[in-house]
Design a protein around this motif. Structure first.
Motif, PDB file in Angstrom:
ATOM      1  N   ARG A  42      40.575  37.750  29.836  1.00 29.10           N
ATOM      2  CA  ARG A  42      39.075  36.920  29.886  1.00 29.10           C
ATOM      3  C   ARG A  42      38.112  37.811  30.734  1.00 29.10           C
ATOM      4  N   ASP A  43      36.771  37.786  30.458  1.00 29.34           N
ATOM      5  CA  ASP A  43      36.003  38.169  31.507  1.00 29.34           C
ATOM      6  C   ASP A  43      35.426  37.483  32.572  1.00 29.34           C
ATOM      7  N   LEU A  44      35.947  36.285  32.463  1.00 27.10           N
ATOM      8  CA  LEU A  44      35.469  35.394  33.472  1.00 27.10           C
ATOM      9  C   LEU A  44      36.691  34.401  33.942  1.00 27.10           C
ATOM     10  N   ASN A  45      36.753  34.166  34.942  1.00 24.82           N
ATOM     11  CA  ASN A  45      37.952  33.265  35.809  1.00 24.82           C
ATOM     12  C   ASN A  45      37.430  32.904  36.879  1.00 24.82           C
ATOM     13  N   GLU A  46      37.462  31.549  37.348  1.00 21.61           N
ATOM     14  CA  GLU A  46      37.195  30.749  38.243  1.00 21.61           C
ATOM     15  C   GLU A  46      35.728  31.049  38.739  1.00 21.61           C
ATOM     16  N   GLY A  47      35.123  31.122  37.889  1.00 24.13           N
ATOM     17  CA  GLY A  47      33.479  31.454  38.204  1.00 24.13           C
ATOM     18  C   GLY A  47      33.066  32.581  38.454  1.00 24.13           C
ATOM     19  N   ALA A  48      33.952  33.544  38.317  1.00 30.34           N
ATOM     20  CA  ALA A  48      33.465  35.152  38.740  1.00 30.34           C
ATOM     21  C   ALA A  48      33.888  35.876  37.337  1.00 30.34           C
ATOM     22  N   SER A  49      33.056  36.879  37.247  1.00 33.16           N
ATOM     23  CA  SER A  49      33.096  37.904  36.120  1.00 33.16           C
ATOM     24  C   SER A  49      34.269  38.719  36.658  1.00 33.16           C
ATOM     25  N   VAL A  50      35.184  39.094  35.445  1.00 38.32           N
ATOM     26  CA  VAL A  50      36.216  39.988  35.922  1.00 38.32           C
ATOM     27  C   VAL A  50      35.996  41.367  35.016  1.00 38.32           C
ATOM     28  N   ALA A  51      36.096  42.340  35.783  1.00 43.47           N
ATOM     29  CA  ALA A  51      35.814  43.621  35.073  1.00 43.47           C
ATOM     30  C   ALA A  51      37.222  44.229  34.828  1.00 43.47           C
ATOM     31  N   GLU A  52      38.241  43.864  35.412  1.00 47.04           N
ATOM     32  CA  GLU A  52      39.592  44.266  35.226  1.00 47.04           C
ATOM     33  C   GLU A  52      40.496  43.483  35.842  1.00 47.04           C
ATOM     34  N   MET A  53      41.771  43.547  35.150  1.00 45.16           N
ATOM     35  CA  MET A  53      42.834  42.661  35.843  1.00 45.16           C
ATOM     36  C   MET A  53      44.270  43.814  35.984  1.00 45.16           C
ATOM     37  N   GLU A  54      44.644  43.853  36.779  1.00 51.37           N
ATOM     38  CA  GLU A  54      45.892  44.899  37.214  1.00 51.37           C
ATOM     39  C   GLU A  54      47.341  43.713  37.257  1.00 51.37           C
ATOM     40  N   LEU A  55      48.102  43.998  36.575  1.00 55.92           N
ATOM     41  CA  LEU A  55      49.394  43.452  36.262  1.00 55.92           C
ATOM     42  C   LEU A  55      50.552  44.384  36.969  1.00 55.92           C
ATOM     43  N   GLU A  56      51.069  43.691  37.954  1.00 56.98           N
ATOM     44  CA  GLU A  56      52.558  44.408  38.343  1.00 56.98           C
ATOM     45  C   GLU A  56      53.615  43.430  38.142  1.00 56.98           C
ATOM     46  N   HIS A  57      54.640  44.230  38.084  1.00 59.09           N
ATOM     47  CA  HIS A  57      55.891  43.633  37.996  1.00 59.09           C
ATOM     48  C   HIS A  57      57.211  44.055  38.790  1.00 59.09           C
ATOM     49  N   TYR A  58      58.223  43.509  38.874  1.00 54.83           N
ATOM     50  CA  TYR A  58      59.283  44.028  39.443  1.00 54.83           C
ATOM     51  C   TYR A  58      60.479  44.406  38.340  1.00 54.83           C
ATOM     52  N   PRO A  59      60.196  45.904  38.037  1.00 55.55           N
ATOM     53  CA  PRO A  59      61.185  46.117  36.949  1.00 55.55           C
ATOM     54  C   PRO A  59      62.621  45.827  36.850  1.00 55.55           C
ATOM     55  N   PRO A 126      58.211  37.010  36.906  1.00 53.74           N
ATOM     56  CA  PRO A 126      57.665  37.604  38.160  1.00 53.74           C
ATOM     57  C   PRO A 126      56.719  38.773  37.829  1.00 53.74           C
ATOM     58  N   PHE A 127      55.605  38.180  37.574  1.00 53.55           N
ATOM     59  CA  PHE A 127      54.322  39.179  37.482  1.00 53.55           C
ATOM     60  C   PHE A 127      53.272  38.967  38.631  1.00 53.55           C
ATOM     61  N   TRP A 128      52.403  39.968  38.892  1.00 54.91           N
ATOM     62  CA  TRP A 128      51.400  39.571  40.066  1.00 54.91           C
ATOM     63  C   TRP A 128      50.064  40.264  39.265  1.00 54.91           C
ATOM     64  N   LYS A 129      49.097  39.281  39.488  1.00 55.29           N
ATOM     65  CA  LYS A 129      47.717  39.729  38.902  1.00 55.29           C
ATOM     66  C   LYS A 129      46.682  39.857  39.830  1.00 55.29           C
ATOM     67  N   LYS A 130      46.352  41.074  39.727  1.00 53.10           N
ATOM     68  CA  LYS A 130      44.979  41.148  40.594  1.00 53.10           C
ATOM     69  C   LYS A 130      43.737  41.420  39.986  1.00 53.10           C
ATOM     70  N   GLU A 131      42.611  40.665  39.920  1.00 54.05           N
ATOM     71  CA  GLU A 131      41.380  40.980  39.262  1.00 54.05           C
ATOM     72  C   GLU A 131      40.553  41.586  40.212  1.00 54.05           C
ATOM     73  N   GLN A 132      39.673  42.363  39.373  1.00 54.77           N
ATOM     74  CA  GLN A 132      38.605  42.970  40.031  1.00 54.77           C
ATOM     75  C   GLN A 132      37.392  42.272  39.696  1.00 54.77           C
ATOM     76  N   THR A 133      36.459  41.650  40.825  1.00 47.06           N
ATOM     77  CA  THR A 133      35.341  40.972  40.564  1.00 47.06           C
ATOM     78  C   THR A 133      34.116  41.516  41.336  1.00 47.06           C
ATOM     79  N   PRO A 134      32.991  41.058  41.119  1.00 42.89           N
ATOM     80  CA  PRO A 134      31.838  41.539  41.891  1.00 42.89           C
ATOM     81  C   PRO A 134      32.176  41.556  43.430  1.00 42.89           C
ATOM     82  N   ASP A 135      33.018  40.523  43.987  1.00 42.26           N
ATOM     83  CA  ASP A 135      32.959  40.494  45.226  1.00 42.26           C
ATOM     84  C   ASP A 135      34.448  41.276  45.697  1.00 42.26           C
ATOM     85  N   GLY A 136      34.853  41.930  45.001  1.00 42.97           N
ATOM     86  CA  GLY A 136      36.100  42.971  45.175  1.00 42.97           C
ATOM     87  C   GLY A 136      37.339  42.083  44.643  1.00 42.97           C
ATOM     88  N   GLY A 137      38.631  43.004  44.966  1.00 41.80           N
ATOM     89  CA  GLY A 137      39.880  42.427  44.334  1.00 41.80           C
ATOM     90  C   GLY A 137      40.243  41.166  44.917  1.00 41.80           C
TER      91      GLY A 137
END
Length: 155
Positions: A42-59, A126-137
């Protein structure tokens, strides 16, 4: 009937829904229902615009966790096949993140198993998600609504 197919893939590349569903049901003449879920960024999450989401996992651990979720679904419903594809790496809004597809003789079993798998995938894999928003990651925590969704399966 050909052997059932239960598979998990964690990958960076995108997937094609039609191709994946066709492969899942191939040589399965008893399939009467195919249910799929595709999750997207989605381009919006918890009131902030999301430019990118990075997903990490434990192979290895991630794939085994998802396989265990599929096994639980198989124990509850009579399903012929299940496929989970989960993407990792940087993803932009509108890109596909996850595919859950389930085949069965009847729609009720396929719908229930598909919903069960995605509900558990959202909280147990076990996934970890980091969003990039106008206020940073910012790291994304599990939602209360995801935990609530799990409660219905314990009844």
């Amino acid at each position: 009937m050909a052997a059932a197919s239960y598979s998990v893939r964690v990958q960076q590349q995108d997937f094609d829904l039609s191709t994946e569903v066709a492969l899942l049901r191939a040589a399965q003449p008893g399939v009467g229902a195919i249910v799929s879920f595709v999750g997207t960024v989605r381009d919006l999450n918890e009131g902030a615009s999301v430019a990118e989401m990075e997903l990490e996992h434990y192979p290895g651990m991630t794939e085994q966790s998802i396989q265990n979720i599929i096994e639980q679904a198989r124990g509850r419903w009579d399903i012929f096949g299940a496929l989970v594809i989960h993407r990792v790496g940087p993803l932009k809004p509108m890109e596909q993140i996850v595919l859950v597809a389930v085949t069965s003789a009847h729609r009720g079993e396929a719908f229930a198993a598909c919903e069960f798998i995605i509900d558990f995938l959202k909280t147990e894999a076990p996934f970890w998600k980091k969003e990039q928003t106008p206020d940073g990651g910012r790291w994304v925590d599990a939602r209360v609504s995801d935990d609530v969704a799990l409660e219905k399966w314990s009844k």
